[in-house]
Design a protein around this motif. Sequence first.
Motif, PDB file in Angstrom:
ATOM      1  N   VAL A   1      72.628  12.504  33.403  1.00 34.31           N
ATOM      2  CA  VAL A   1      71.261  12.089  32.071  1.00 34.31           C
ATOM      3  C   VAL A   1      70.771  12.883  31.958  1.00 34.31           C
ATOM      4  O   VAL A   1      69.828  13.735  32.443  1.00 34.31           O
ATOM      5  CB  VAL A   1      70.156  10.733  33.160  1.00 34.31           C
ATOM      6  CG1 VAL A   1      69.687   9.977  32.459  1.00 34.31           C
ATOM      7  CG2 VAL A   1      70.922   9.452  34.368  1.00 34.31           C
ATOM      8  N   SER A   2      70.473  12.306  30.006  1.00 34.61           N
ATOM      9  CA  SER A   2      70.664  13.970  29.372  1.00 34.61           C
ATOM     10  C   SER A   2      69.094  13.529  29.643  1.00 34.61           C
ATOM     11  O   SER A   2      68.163  12.251  29.669  1.00 34.61           O
ATOM     12  CB  SER A   2      70.758  13.243  27.675  1.00 34.61           C
ATOM     13  OG  SER A   2      70.423  12.442  27.784  1.00 34.61           O
ATOM     14  N   ASP A   3      68.537  14.503  28.977  1.00 34.94           N
ATOM     15  CA  ASP A   3      66.743  14.807  28.917  1.00 34.94           C
ATOM     16  C   ASP A   3      66.275  13.552  28.530  1.00 34.94           C
ATOM     17  O   ASP A   3      65.102  12.851  29.056  1.00 34.94           O
ATOM     18  CB  ASP A   3      65.999  15.513  28.377  1.00 34.94           C
ATOM     19  CG  ASP A   3      67.016  17.083  29.812  1.00 34.94           C
ATOM     20  OD1 ASP A   3      66.828  16.800  30.853  1.00 34.94           O
ATOM     21  OD2 ASP A   3      66.080  17.811  29.096  1.00 34.94           O
TER      22      ASP A   3
ATOM     23  N   LEU B   1      64.056  10.891  29.874  1.00 37.36           N
ATOM     24  CA  LEU B   1      62.567  10.085  29.233  1.00 37.36           C
ATOM     25  C   LEU B   1      62.172   9.161  28.481  1.00 37.36           C
ATOM     26  O   LEU B   1      61.296   7.398  28.766  1.00 37.36           O
ATOM     27  CB  LEU B   1      62.434  11.097  27.913  1.00 37.36           C
ATOM     28  CG  LEU B   1      60.937  11.533  27.181  1.00 37.36           C
ATOM     29  CD1 LEU B   1      59.462  11.447  28.101  1.00 37.36           C
ATOM     30  CD2 LEU B   1      60.485  11.757  25.783  1.00 37.36           C
ATOM     31  N   GLN B   2      63.137   8.583  27.757  1.00 34.93           N
ATOM     32  CA  GLN B   2      63.290   6.608  27.025  1.00 34.93           C
ATOM     33  C   GLN B   2      63.009   5.863  28.187  1.00 34.93           C
ATOM     34  O   GLN B   2      62.735   4.867  28.479  1.00 34.93           O
ATOM     35  CB  GLN B   2      64.201   6.590  26.471  1.00 34.93           C
ATOM     36  CG  GLN B   2      64.224   7.273  25.587  1.00 34.93           C
ATOM     37  CD  GLN B   2      62.932   7.151  24.247  1.00 34.93           C
ATOM     38  OE1 GLN B   2      62.477   6.007  23.955  1.00 34.93           O
ATOM     39  NE2 GLN B   2      62.281   8.472  23.522  1.00 34.93           N
ATOM     40  N   LEU B   3      64.141   6.077  29.995  1.00 30.30           N
ATOM     41  CA  LEU B   3      63.509   5.457  30.718  1.00 30.30           C
ATOM     42  C   LEU B   3      62.455   5.482  31.349  1.00 30.30           C
ATOM     43  O   LEU B   3      62.152   4.157  31.968  1.00 30.30           O
ATOM     44  CB  LEU B   3      65.020   5.324  31.638  1.00 30.30           C
ATOM     45  CG  LEU B   3      66.227   5.857  30.982  1.00 30.30           C
ATOM     46  CD1 LEU B   3      67.962   6.369  31.727  1.00 30.30           C
ATOM     47  CD2 LEU B   3      66.243   4.091  31.407  1.00 30.30           C
ATOM     48  N   ASN B   4      62.142   6.561  31.736  1.00 34.63           N
ATOM     49  CA  ASN B   4      60.581   6.949  32.096  1.00 34.63           C
ATOM     50  C   ASN B   4      59.617   5.722  30.983  1.00 34.63           C
ATOM     51  O   ASN B   4      58.601   5.471  31.325  1.00 34.63           O
ATOM     52  CB  ASN B   4      59.729   7.678  32.326  1.00 34.63           C
ATOM     53  CG  ASN B   4      59.145   8.709  32.726  1.00 34.63           C
ATOM     54  OD1 ASN B   4      58.652   7.349  34.231  1.00 34.63           O
ATOM     55  ND2 ASN B   4      58.139   9.403  32.604  1.00 34.63           N
TER      56      ASN B   4
END
Length: 116
Positions: free
Chosen positions: A5-7, A11-14
């Motif tokens: 999973v790309s950074d 980040l968006q998932l977090n």
Amino acid sequence: MSTYVSDDVRLQLNVARLAALKKVSRLRVQVGDIYFPVLRQWRDGFSVEEETAPLLRGLVDLYDGGRHVCQCLIIASESEAGERRYEFKRNTAASDKAPLDHYREPDAPMGLLPRD
């Protein structure tokens, strides 16, 4: 199939996870006159959003909406995935009435009527 999973996606998932936790929780911690939303609470502590809340330490109050739940002495534990976790050193439940210094009988009168 790859599990990478790309950074940017991570980040968006977090960010979405933290927003969902803030929306669900009614708990908040008060330090002085400032309130911070509590993301999660467990038996030994709680967590707040790392970016919005400063590093808390000492005596704080926990509220569930407008109801004072407890007064806590806390220490910072760890930070992970945008959450800063705190542990209770002491956790005292709040009460809306003063404690009695004697036993009150269940059928005792509530007061005395004056003699007229």
